[in-house]
Structure formats: structure tokens, C-alpha cells
Design a protein around this motif. Structure first.
Motif, PDB file in Angstrom:
ATOM      1  N   LYS A 100      -1.963  -5.037 -18.656  1.00  0.00           N
ATOM      2  CA  LYS A 100      -1.649  -6.435 -18.921  1.00  0.00           C
ATOM      3  C   LYS A 100      -0.832  -7.059 -17.788  1.00  0.00           C
ATOM      4  O   LYS A 100       0.168  -7.733 -18.020  1.00  0.00           O
ATOM      5  N   ALA A 101      -1.238  -6.837 -16.566  1.00  0.00           N
ATOM      6  CA  ALA A 101      -0.560  -7.420 -15.403  1.00  0.00           C
ATOM      7  C   ALA A 101      -1.092  -8.838 -15.224  1.00  0.00           C
ATOM      8  O   ALA A 101      -1.936  -9.109 -14.384  1.00  0.00           O
TER       9      ALA A 101
ATOM     10  N   PHE B  95      -2.848   0.522  -8.281  1.00  0.00           N
ATOM     11  CA  PHE B  95      -3.996   0.022  -7.526  1.00  0.00           C
ATOM     12  C   PHE B  95      -4.861  -0.902  -8.376  1.00  0.00           C
ATOM     13  O   PHE B  95      -5.321  -1.935  -7.925  1.00  0.00           O
ATOM     14  N   ALA B  96      -5.084  -0.536  -9.636  1.00  0.00           N
ATOM     15  CA  ALA B  96      -5.952  -1.333 -10.500  1.00  0.00           C
ATOM     16  C   ALA B  96      -5.352  -2.696 -10.820  1.00  0.00           C
ATOM     17  O   ALA B  96      -6.062  -3.681 -10.958  1.00  0.00           O
ATOM     18  N   ALA B  97      -4.037  -2.763 -10.931  1.00  0.00           N
ATOM     19  CA  ALA B  97      -3.369  -4.008 -11.316  1.00  0.00           C
ATOM     20  C   ALA B  97      -2.713  -4.708 -10.140  1.00  0.00           C
ATOM     21  O   ALA B  97      -1.887  -5.596 -10.324  1.00  0.00           O
ATOM     22  N   ALA B  98      -3.076  -4.354  -8.928  1.00  0.00           N
ATOM     23  CA  ALA B  98      -2.391  -4.855  -7.738  1.00  0.00           C
ATOM     24  C   ALA B  98      -2.384  -6.375  -7.617  1.00  0.00           C
ATOM     25  O   ALA B  98      -1.466  -6.955  -7.051  1.00  0.00           O
ATOM     26  N   SER B  99      -3.381  -7.049  -8.170  1.00  0.00           N
ATOM     27  CA  SER B  99      -3.419  -8.503  -8.049  1.00  0.00           C
ATOM     28  C   SER B  99      -2.373  -9.176  -8.930  1.00  0.00           C
ATOM     29  O   SER B  99      -1.999 -10.316  -8.692  1.00  0.00           O
ATOM     30  N   LEU B 100      -1.912  -8.520  -9.955  1.00  0.00           N
ATOM     31  CA  LEU B 100      -0.944  -9.027 -10.928  1.00  0.00           C
ATOM     32  C   LEU B 100      -1.456 -10.228 -11.714  1.00  0.00           C
ATOM     33  O   LEU B 100      -0.685 -10.924 -12.358  1.00  0.00           O
TER      34      LEU B 100
ATOM     35  N   LEU C 124      -4.466 -10.025 -13.825  1.00  0.00           N
ATOM     36  CA  LEU C 124      -5.559  -9.551 -14.658  1.00  0.00           C
ATOM     37  C   LEU C 124      -5.616 -10.351 -15.951  1.00  0.00           C
ATOM     38  O   LEU C 124      -4.606 -10.872 -16.420  1.00  0.00           O
ATOM     39  N   GLY C 125      -6.779 -10.410 -16.539  1.00  0.00           N
ATOM     40  CA  GLY C 125      -6.923 -11.092 -17.814  1.00  0.00           C
ATOM     41  C   GLY C 125      -8.182 -10.627 -18.511  1.00  0.00           C
ATOM     42  O   GLY C 125      -8.918  -9.783 -17.993  1.00  0.00           O
ATOM     43  N   PRO C 126      -8.454 -11.169 -19.708  1.00  0.00           N
ATOM     44  CA  PRO C 126      -9.669 -10.802 -20.430  1.00  0.00           C
ATOM     45  C   PRO C 126     -10.900 -10.969 -19.532  1.00  0.00           C
ATOM     46  O   PRO C 126     -11.022 -11.961 -18.811  1.00  0.00           O
ATOM     47  N   GLY C 127     -11.757  -9.956 -19.561  1.00  0.00           N
ATOM     48  CA  GLY C 127     -12.933  -9.959 -18.693  1.00  0.00           C
ATOM     49  C   GLY C 127     -12.763  -9.066 -17.480  1.00  0.00           C
ATOM     50  O   GLY C 127     -13.738  -8.636 -16.878  1.00  0.00           O
TER      51      GLY C 127
ATOM     52  N   GLU D  15       3.718 -16.121 -11.897  1.00  0.00           N
ATOM     53  CA  GLU D  15       4.937 -16.644 -12.512  1.00  0.00           C
ATOM     54  C   GLU D  15       6.205 -15.963 -11.997  1.00  0.00           C
ATOM     55  O   GLU D  15       7.305 -16.339 -12.397  1.00  0.00           O
ATOM     56  N   ILE D  16       6.079 -14.960 -11.158  1.00  0.00           N
ATOM     57  CA  ILE D  16       7.256 -14.239 -10.654  1.00  0.00           C
ATOM     58  C   ILE D  16       8.025 -15.169  -9.733  1.00  0.00           C
ATOM     59  O   ILE D  16       7.559 -15.534  -8.659  1.00  0.00           O
ATOM     60  N   ASP D  17       9.236 -15.549 -10.180  1.00  0.00           N
ATOM     61  CA  ASP D  17       9.997 -16.515  -9.383  1.00  0.00           C
ATOM     62  C   ASP D  17      11.307 -15.954  -8.841  1.00  0.00           C
ATOM     63  O   ASP D  17      12.168 -16.682  -8.401  1.00  0.00           O
TER      64      ASP D  17
END
Length: 192
Positions: A118-119, A98-103, A105-108, A124-126
Motif C-alpha cells: 500500500k505504498a 523494489f516493487a513499491a519504489a514509485s511510492l 501504487l494503487g488498485p490495478g 504527499e510526503i512533505d
């Protein structure tokens, strides 16, 4: 019953309704009856006298001697470091999903900074995507944000150029066999 008896009855191979969790850890002391496992894994023993105080006889006190100490098993299930229960029935996996659902994520982002999720490469998923869900996801629309995030299937991939709006680029779990056949290159895994 004692706590040890309750734990032993839950996990001993002779009384555990979940065969995958069964160990040879001794035996319950008290009257038992044989019943069908609620999960269809055969016969199991269960307490038959609600007024009896059940206790547990350790693995090295039964004949034939068994192999697992109930103390060691309970330690492995509950202690930080071993955490057997979390290893096989992970709560964190569900929370991380749930926390990484957007895929992306980054610093901040709190999940990136505080928990190390580190999602970061969602855009880039092709490759073709097979979305599988259990529990909380009850409608295919739950995947719309992910579909909109992903680029078309990359060059050189099975179904190259396919948009994520159709099953060539993004498919739900009910089509597992069809998806596997379609996106597996020659010489790969064969699904009959």
C-alpha cells in the motif's frame, strides 16, 4: 559432520562467528581449536580435524546445562509462522522496496492487488527526506525518480519550501549527522 553439528556450530555462542546470532545450544562433539572470529567479536571454536565426523550434543546433555534446544532453534529459523531468519534478515523487505519504489501504487497495480503493498502516498510526503541505501544502489541518480515525485518540503516543517533538488529537501546517507541537526526542531533529538 552431521547437519545438526553444522547448524550448531553456525549458531552456538561458542562457535558462531556472528555474535548476535549466538545461542547456548549445546556443543560440538569432536576436536575443536580456538581462533579469532572473522568479524572481530573475540575467540570462537571451530573444527580442527577435517577427517573427523562431528556430531552435536544437545543443550540438556552438557554441563552446565544450557538453555536452547537445537531442534527448537532450527524450527524457529525455518518454519512458516516463526520464521526467525526472515524476521531478522528479511528478503521480503528488499523485494518490497523494489516493487513499491514509485511510492504511488494503487488498485490495478500488481504489487498493490496481489501483495498488498500500500505504498500509495508518495506525492504527499512533505518532510525532508534522508535516503539510505545498501547493496543494489551504487549511484545517487537512483533516487532521481523519487526526488521528482516529491513536492517541496511542507509549510511548518524544518526547511519549509525547500526543493528536492538540494540537500535541504533530499539528502544521501553520507550526510546523516548534518541532515539530523538541520531538520530536528528545538527540543528534539540532539546529534553532536
Amino acid at each position: 559432520m552431521t547437519n545438526r553439528a553444522a547448524f550448531g556450530l553456525a549458531f552456538d555462542v561458542h562457535s558462531s562467528p556472528m555474535g548476535i546470532a549466538g545461542v547456548n545450544a549445546g556443543e560440538a562433539v569432536g576436536p575443536l581449536e580456538e581462533v579469532d572470529s572473522p568479524f572481530g567479536t573475540g575467540k570462537i571454536a571451530r573444527p580442527s580435524d577435517p577427517s573427523f565426523k562431528y556430531t552435536w550434543q544437545e543443550y540438556d546433555q552438557v554441563t552446565p546445562r544450557e538453555s536452547t534446544s537445537l531442534t527448537d532453534l532450527s524450527w524457529a529459523w525455518t518454519r512458516t509462522g516463526a520464521d526467525f531468519g526472515e524476521w531478522y534478515f528479511p528478503t521480503r523487505l528488499n523485494l518490497d522496496g523494489f516493487a513499491a519504489a514509485s511510492l504511488v501504487l494503487g488498485p490495478g497495480d500488481w504489487a498493490y492487488d496481489a501483495y498488498g503493498l500500500k505504498a500509495t502516498h508518495g506525492r504527499e510526503i512533505d518532510v525532508p527526506v534522508l535516503a539510505m541505501a545498501a547493496g543494489e544502489v551504487v549511484h545517487a541518480s537512483a533516487y532521481d525518480a523519487l526526488k521528482n515525485l516529491l513536492p517541496p518540503v511542507g509549510a511548518g516543517r524544518p526547511q519549509a519550501g525547500a526543493a528536492r533538488s538540494g540537500t535541504d529537501g533530499f539528502e544521501g546517507v553520507d550526510h546523516l549527522a548534518a541532515f539530523s541537526k538541520r531538520v530536528t526542531p528545538a527540543g528534539g533529538v540532539v546529534v553532536p
